[in-house]
Write an enzyme that holds these catalytic residues in place. Structure first.
Site, PDB file in Angstrom:
ATOM      1  N   THR A 257      32.043 -11.206  46.417  1.00  0.00           N
ATOM      2  CA  THR A 257      30.683 -10.822  46.788  1.00  0.00           C
ATOM      3  C   THR A 257      30.531  -9.305  46.698  1.00  0.00           C
ATOM      4  O   THR A 257      31.386  -8.554  47.169  1.00  0.00           O
ATOM      5  CB  THR A 257      30.371 -11.314  48.212  1.00  0.00           C
ATOM      6  OG1 THR A 257      30.452 -12.730  48.208  1.00  0.00           O
ATOM      7  CG2 THR A 257      28.995 -10.878  48.668  1.00  0.00           C
TER       8      THR A 257
ATOM      9  N   GLN B 284      38.208  12.493  38.646  1.00  0.00           N
ATOM     10  CA  GLN B 284      38.064  13.886  39.089  1.00  0.00           C
ATOM     11  C   GLN B 284      37.022  14.650  38.264  1.00  0.00           C
ATOM     12  O   GLN B 284      36.583  15.713  38.659  1.00  0.00           O
ATOM     13  CB  GLN B 284      39.407  14.621  39.013  1.00  0.00           C
ATOM     14  CG  GLN B 284      40.445  14.133  40.014  1.00  0.00           C
ATOM     15  CD  GLN B 284      40.086  14.454  41.458  1.00  0.00           C
ATOM     16  OE1 GLN B 284      39.211  15.282  41.736  1.00  0.00           O
ATOM     17  NE2 GLN B 284      40.765  13.792  42.398  1.00  0.00           N
TER      18      GLN B 284
ATOM     19  N   CYS C 131      47.587  11.456  48.134  1.00  0.00           N
ATOM     20  CA  CYS C 131      48.547  10.352  48.011  1.00  0.00           C
ATOM     21  C   CYS C 131      49.967  10.885  47.955  1.00  0.00           C
ATOM     22  O   CYS C 131      50.891  10.235  48.400  1.00  0.00           O
ATOM     23  CB  CYS C 131      48.281   9.544  46.744  1.00  0.00           C
ATOM     24  SG  CYS C 131      46.570   9.090  46.572  1.00  0.00           S
TER      25      CYS C 131
ATOM     26  N   ALA D 114      33.227   6.637  43.646  1.00  0.00           N
ATOM     27  CA  ALA D 114      32.051   7.165  44.357  1.00  0.00           C
ATOM     28  C   ALA D 114      32.397   8.242  45.376  1.00  0.00           C
ATOM     29  O   ALA D 114      31.658   9.201  45.561  1.00  0.00           O
ATOM     30  CB  ALA D 114      31.328   6.014  45.061  1.00  0.00           C
ATOM     31  N   HIS D 115      33.551   8.088  46.038  1.00  0.00           N
ATOM     32  CA  HIS D 115      33.783   8.977  47.188  1.00  0.00           C
ATOM     33  C   HIS D 115      34.191  10.392  46.797  1.00  0.00           C
ATOM     34  O   HIS D 115      34.304  11.262  47.646  1.00  0.00           O
ATOM     35  CB  HIS D 115      34.793   8.353  48.162  1.00  0.00           C
ATOM     36  CG  HIS D 115      36.219   8.408  47.712  1.00  0.00           C
ATOM     37  ND1 HIS D 115      37.122   9.290  48.244  1.00  0.00           N
ATOM     38  CD2 HIS D 115      36.880   7.698  46.785  1.00  0.00           C
ATOM     39  CE1 HIS D 115      38.297   9.105  47.670  1.00  0.00           C
ATOM     40  NE2 HIS D 115      38.178   8.133  46.781  1.00  0.00           N
TER      41      HIS D 115
ATOM     42  N   ASN E 209      44.140  15.685  38.937  1.00  0.00           N
ATOM     43  CA  ASN E 209      43.711  15.823  40.328  1.00  0.00           C
ATOM     44  C   ASN E 209      44.452  16.905  41.101  1.00  0.00           C
ATOM     45  O   ASN E 209      44.008  17.318  42.154  1.00  0.00           O
ATOM     46  CB  ASN E 209      43.870  14.480  41.045  1.00  0.00           C
ATOM     47  CG  ASN E 209      45.256  13.888  40.854  1.00  0.00           C
ATOM     48  OD1 ASN E 209      45.787  13.858  39.748  1.00  0.00           O
ATOM     49  ND2 ASN E 209      45.856  13.434  41.922  1.00  0.00           N
TER      50      ASN E 209
END
Lengths: 381, 382
Positions: A235, A177, A323, A198-199, A147
């Site tokens: 859920t 990545q 991060c 997903a993001h 990354n």
């Protein structure tokens, strides 16, 4: 220039279609996919469709996909769901914190961990991997694309070596990545587990997936209502998952052209950077490099200061990974592992591109750097 | 029915002819803290608020000038009812072994005298609550009974922050960095009644937006005690750059420090404030030696208050924890002071040398420019 977003490896801007899908699911498909009534069935259909899209993209079967809360959970699950105390695990020194920090903790708890070194290109040594394999090696966890610098690991070779040395060792690939940028075919790669998020592909945050090869025995991290084939209770995050499915569907459109466009952006940028003095490109370039991530050090300028200066031009980048932008516990370890000095690592900026970026944005950024550098180097005493 | 009984610092009652001013300001400050929902009454050296909740008590407790708040229960002037409430209150207390009852009888028509009331209520408590003894000299808890329009019964007092009403001592400018010391210094002076205006020095792009957010957060924590606070964000990059480019390296810190205080003094003039407040502690770093403080002060017209000057880090930290600024202060974003640190800063600067080194700088223009581009933020306590 409006806003130049070169931080696509931190996260991406969601597609309009994704946003619409998330909103639509929240307003229309709010029922619990596990509910017995008609609304529940409709929500479940949405889940099924998303699962099929994700599976199709990586050439997996739908029942081999578990949705998670994101890449970090998928990584944690791939490790904790497979190994037992006393097992040997092999990884690299440049993994994402969701692997490295987990394994560091497990090391204190009677797990045996080997961290493979990387060369100056950020690539592991296959011979070292071969020699590291032991009788009790249970898992090899390696990221497809790093990354911070964009180094691509030789997954095919890694899998061949592991299979030749062991029947029981499993291979996990953190492909967060790589998704949307490289062709990922789990059958061809022959891996056992693979993490997705997903993001990073213009999808919603808070959703990811773990591919696990059919027949693999996996232990769940979360006990509860038995959702996701009894492997990930809770859920289902239907809006996120369905948005993920839409983002996956959009990835397939024009895939090759998008990659070619990003390559053009990168090459144009590298070409422009040649005009500046005392610059070091930390990404490996060439075939071992993913075009979307370009890591550059500006000598004599701290990365953080460069980042804030670029902000003045509405250009958004990262120092290291998002991060590791925080100090202390998350200090950058990837660049030092590639042999960079502390000063070089502290001066590093990560430009990460999406196919949505343009050549004009690259030119604008080069122009901004041209203005910024002399100012910042002015006090370099 | 219950109400809150508020005690304020005896220092306020000693203010002679000015006493009313201090009391009125205190009530105004309580009003600001709790809003218009409640009635606040001043009566014979106490303040009564017609309601009680833990949340309300916490707000009132943090108003400077208040030394204690208690929940008082109000019942009819009937000995059985008074006793019932006193027993009830004692049963709720933990770790109490000894007690005494103290009575004030403002209503002289009440048939029993103070001592008789105390004795009778004490007897009721002894009979109904197990494991208690009377100790009139050194009790764990005092049960207070006041006979007025009604009977008021209260036991446990919550300590207030004490000090003097905020704003009663004029206005000062606090140099607020992101560190541990300056919020504590601000708190201490605010506690003595000084109204605060804060200045923070922002060195974009050398300090991040998060460093600024951190300082806003610190101001917000102070505002819990002071009510809304004005924060000046001073653009400090150009001043720093020029100092770094033109002045000797070992003098950077002290010259920067002088510029900071002078910018703060310019803010003070604008705000009609009459003092500066800093978090300096003697000898803590190079710019906080006695010689450095002297050089920092030399070209200022107004006094610099350094309330933590004689305190160790450990004591300052204890206050920072108490006022809840510590966790914010230790967030790891760099402020402008930590970015350009010379390897060997002068610890004994001489005023003549420093003034000479500063001659190359256009001080007036630099400070005027900084003032002209000041960002002003109103920080509320919510």
């Amino acid at each position: 220039m409006n806003l130049v977003y070169f931080d696509n490896s931190a996260t991406t801007k969601p597609h309009k279609e994704v946003i619409d899908e998330v909103a639509n699911c929240m307003s229309e498909y709010f029922a619990n996919p596990s509910s017995a009534h008609r609304l529940g069935v409709e929500a479940e259909k949405k889940m099924k469709s998303a699962r099929e899209k994700v599976a199709a993209f990586i050439k997996a079967k739908p029942q081999e996909i578990i949705f998670t809360s994101g890449g970090s959970e998928a990584n944690n699950m791939a490790v904790l769901g497979v190994v037992s105390k006393g097992d040997h695990i092999i990884t690299t020194r440049i993994e994402h914190p969701s692997i490295i920090r987990l394994l560091q903790d497990m090391e204190k708890d009677s797990f045996d961990i080997t961290y493979l070194d990387v060369d100056c290109d950020g690539i592991i040594n296959l011979e070292q991997l071969e020699n590291a394999m032991k009788e009790n090696t249970k898992l090899i966890s390696i990221m497809y694309v790093n990354n911070e610098v964009g180094a691509i690991q030789p997954i095919h070779e890694i899998v061949s070596i592991v299979r030749a040395k062991s029947k029981k060792a499993k291979v996990h690939i953190d492909a967060v990545q790589a998704l949307g940028k490289l062709h990922i075919n789990v059958r061809e790669l022959g891996v056992d587990l693979l993490s997705l998020s997903a993001h990073k592909i213009h999808g919603p945050k808070g959703v990811g997936a773990l591919y696990f090869k059919e027949g693999l025995r996996l232990r769940p991290l979360i006990a509860g209502g038995g959702q996701e084939f009894d492997l990930r209770s809770g859920t289902e995050n239907l809006p996120g998952i369905s948005g993920f499915g839409v983002a996956m569907g959009l990835l397939t459109q024009d895939f090759e052209n998008k990659q070619a466009h990003v390559r053009k952006l990168k090459e144009h940028f590298i070409n422009g950077l040649k005009d500046f003095e005392r610059i070091r490109i930390n990404s490996p370039l060439g075939e071992k490099h993913l075009d979307h991530i370009l890591n550059v050090s500006f000598e004599g300028v701290r990365g953080e200061v460069m980042l804030h200066s670029l902000e003045d031009y509405s250009i958004y980048v990262s120092t290291g990974s998002a991060c590791s932008a925080k100090k202390g516990a998350h200090k950058n370890y990837v660049l030092p592992a590639m042999g960079l000095s502390t000063a070089q690592a502290e001066g590093a900026i990560r430009f990460s591109f999406s196919y949505m970026n343009t050549i004009e944005e690259i030119d604008y950024t080069l122009d901004a750097i041209k203005k910024i550098l002399p100012v910042l180097r002015r006090i370099n005493k | 029915m219950n109400c809150m009984l508020v005690k304020y610092a005896s220092e306020i009652s000693l203010k002679g002819l000015n006493r009313r001013y201090f009391e009125d300001l205190l009530i105004t400050n309580i009003r600001k803290a709790i809003g218009n929902e409640f009635r606040i009454q001043k009566e014979s050296g106490r303040i009564y608020i017609n309601g009680y909740s833990d949340d309300l008590a916490e707000k009132v407790r943090k108003t400077f000038g208040i030394i204690g708040v208690t929940k008082a229960e109000i019942v009819d002037k009937d000995m059985d009812k008074i006793g019932e409430v006193a027993i009830e209150q004692m049963k709720l207390l933990k770790d109490v072994k000894t007690f005494k009852v103290e009575t004030k009888r403002a209503d002289k028509k009440f048939p029993l005298q103070s001592l008789e009331i105390s004795r009778e209520i004490g007897g009721m408590i002894l009979k109904n609550v197990e494991g208690l003894q009377v100790d009139v000299h050194n009790p764990d808890i005092v049960v207070n009974v006041e006979i007025r329009d009604k009977a008021y019964i209260y036991t446990k007092e919550i300590k207030g922050v004490a000090g003097m009403p905020y704003g009663s001592a004029g206005k000062g400018v606090l140099l607020l960095s992101g560190g541990i010391d300056s919020p504590v210094a601000g708190y201490m002076m605010a506690k003595r009644g000084l109204e605060l205006v804060c200045v923070y020095y922002h060195s974009h792009p050398y300090t991040s937006e998060r460093a600024k957010e951190k300082v806003i957060e610190l101001a917000r924590k102070l505002a819990v005690y002071t009510g809304s606070i004005k924060l000046y964000v001073a653009p400090f990059t150009e001043i720093q750059m020029q100092i770094i480019e033109k002045c000797p390296e070992d003098e950077l810190t002290i010259i920067m420090r002088r510029y900071m205080t002078q910018v703060a003094e310019a803010v003070a003039k604008k705000e009609n404030a009459k003092a500066l407040v800093t978090g300096e502690s003697l000898g803590q770093v190079a710019s906080q030696t006695l010689e450095s403080m002297l050089v920092t002060n030399s070209d200022l017209e107004i006094p610099v208050f350094r309330p933590v000057v004689g305190m160790d880090k450990i004591d300052i930290t204890a206050i920072a924890r108490e006022i809840d600024t510590f966790e914010t202060s230790i967030l790891p974003y760099e402020d402008c002071c930590t970015i350009f640190v010379p390897k060997h800063p002068k610890t004994r600067p001489r005023l003549d040398d420093i003034r000479k080194s500063e001659e190359v700088l256009d001080k007036e223009a630099l400070i005027a420019n900084c003032m002209a581009n000041m960002e002003i933020i109103k920080v509320n306590n919510l």
